[in-house]
Scaffold this motif. Sequence first.
Motif, mmCIF file in Angstrom:
data_model
loop_
_atom_site.group_PDB
_atom_site.id
_atom_site.type_symbol
_atom_site.label_atom_id
_atom_site.label_comp_id
_atom_site.label_asym_id
_atom_site.label_seq_id
_atom_site.Cartn_x
_atom_site.Cartn_y
_atom_site.Cartn_z
ATOM 1 N N VAL A 45 43.259 -22.656 18.393
ATOM 2 C CA VAL A 45 42.965 -24.027 18.189
ATOM 3 C C VAL A 45 43.726 -25.479 18.669
ATOM 4 N N ALA A 46 43.352 -26.232 18.879
ATOM 5 C CA ALA A 46 43.717 -27.686 18.831
ATOM 6 C C ALA A 46 45.323 -27.736 17.750
ATOM 7 N N CYS A 47 46.617 -27.916 18.033
ATOM 8 C CA CYS A 47 47.559 -28.244 17.500
ATOM 9 C C CYS A 47 48.528 -29.425 18.054
ATOM 10 N N PRO A 48 48.925 -29.804 17.755
ATOM 11 C CA PRO A 48 50.545 -31.157 18.028
ATOM 12 C C PRO A 48 50.637 -30.624 17.837
ATOM 13 N N ASP B 256 49.940 -26.632 9.109
ATOM 14 C CA ASP B 256 49.406 -26.109 7.977
ATOM 15 C C ASP B 256 48.120 -27.382 7.534
ATOM 16 N N ARG B 257 49.344 -28.562 6.742
ATOM 17 C CA ARG B 257 48.077 -29.430 6.777
ATOM 18 C C ARG B 257 47.209 -29.926 7.316
ATOM 19 N N VAL B 258 47.455 -29.925 8.660
ATOM 20 C CA VAL B 258 46.799 -30.876 10.035
ATOM 21 C C VAL B 258 45.620 -29.795 10.484
ATOM 22 N N LEU B 259 45.723 -28.157 10.137
ATOM 23 C CA LEU B 259 44.926 -28.059 10.638
ATOM 24 C C LEU B 259 43.344 -27.505 10.020
ATOM 25 N N GLY B 260 43.854 -27.573 8.848
ATOM 26 C CA GLY B 260 43.363 -27.343 7.506
ATOM 27 C C GLY B 260 42.948 -29.235 7.372
ATOM 28 N N ALA B 261 42.619 -30.335 7.365
ATOM 29 C CA ALA B 261 42.371 -30.885 7.633
ATOM 30 C C ALA B 261 41.714 -31.301 8.899
ATOM 31 N N ALA B 262 41.470 -30.125 10.003
ATOM 32 C CA ALA B 262 40.243 -30.139 10.545
ATOM 33 C C ALA B 262 39.329 -29.153 11.143
#
Length: 305
Positions: A263-266, A209-215
């Motif tokens: 969407v891109a996800c690590p 959630d933090r990664v996608l929000g930052a993106a």
Amino acid sequence: MSRFDHLDLDPRLLQLLVAVVEERSITRAAGRLGVTQSAVSHGLERLRAIVGDAVVVKSGRGVVPTAHAEALAVRARELLEALRGFAAAGTFEPARLVATVRIAANDLQRDLLLPRLFARLHDAAPGLRLHVVPSEVPSAEMLRDDGCHLVISPRPPEAGDIVHKRLFEDGYRVFYDASQRDAPSTREAYEQAEHVTVLRDAGRALDIDRVLGAAGVQRRFVVQVPDFAGVRPFVRGSRRLATLPGLLRVDLLRGLAHAPVPVACPPMPMYMVWHLRYQTDPMHQWLRRELEAVVAPALEAARAA
């Protein structure tokens, strides 16, 4: 009376005393110990100075131990056996273990790995008990104060006295109810949907959630639950989505459909984490080996699910 301190004794002198008393020959004692005759003679001189006794006396062409040396040899054997026991104290026999092992894990890693792990541990160590505690966002303190022996988490604490090793990694998936909707195939469809997520008691959002929000991915969270087990009831029978580790499909999210995130996800790594003081502890080394041994079968079973 000897003018030497008892600390001048060392295990090699004790071994020399026993060898000379038992062999009744300096030559044979030297061969048994793998040293020269002069080394044995020098050792005897040290013993004489320490114990205040001749240790051995000549008898014909050989030597015989004094009565005092015979008595000292009995004690020397006991001391050598005690030293061997001291050296072997770090060895570990699972079958003799009676202990409680505390492992911190959240519901994903708990359900995926720990039942298999406990089955292996219990087979080898029937006296072992497993206490599972929630890891939440693990801290170095929970390992420092013996709150747990091992943490399984994607978030190892950063501290100089904390050690971690990667166990595996997982990919994120979008979970949904196939009877209510299709998988979101575009970012637009994904962002327009209502979302369910997990917010742990510590109040920290999931890494994804933090990664996608930052993106810049804009999602509308309509439900937040404290653990993965709470997600399925809010997705089933609705058009809501949940973006979570794919391995949850094996148990906690069984029955929900899942698809790639549009969407891109690590990837999500998973680590075992422990305190440095357990690095060379035999029991803990065994525990870590057993945990690593269950990872591949657990992942294989998950892929087949």
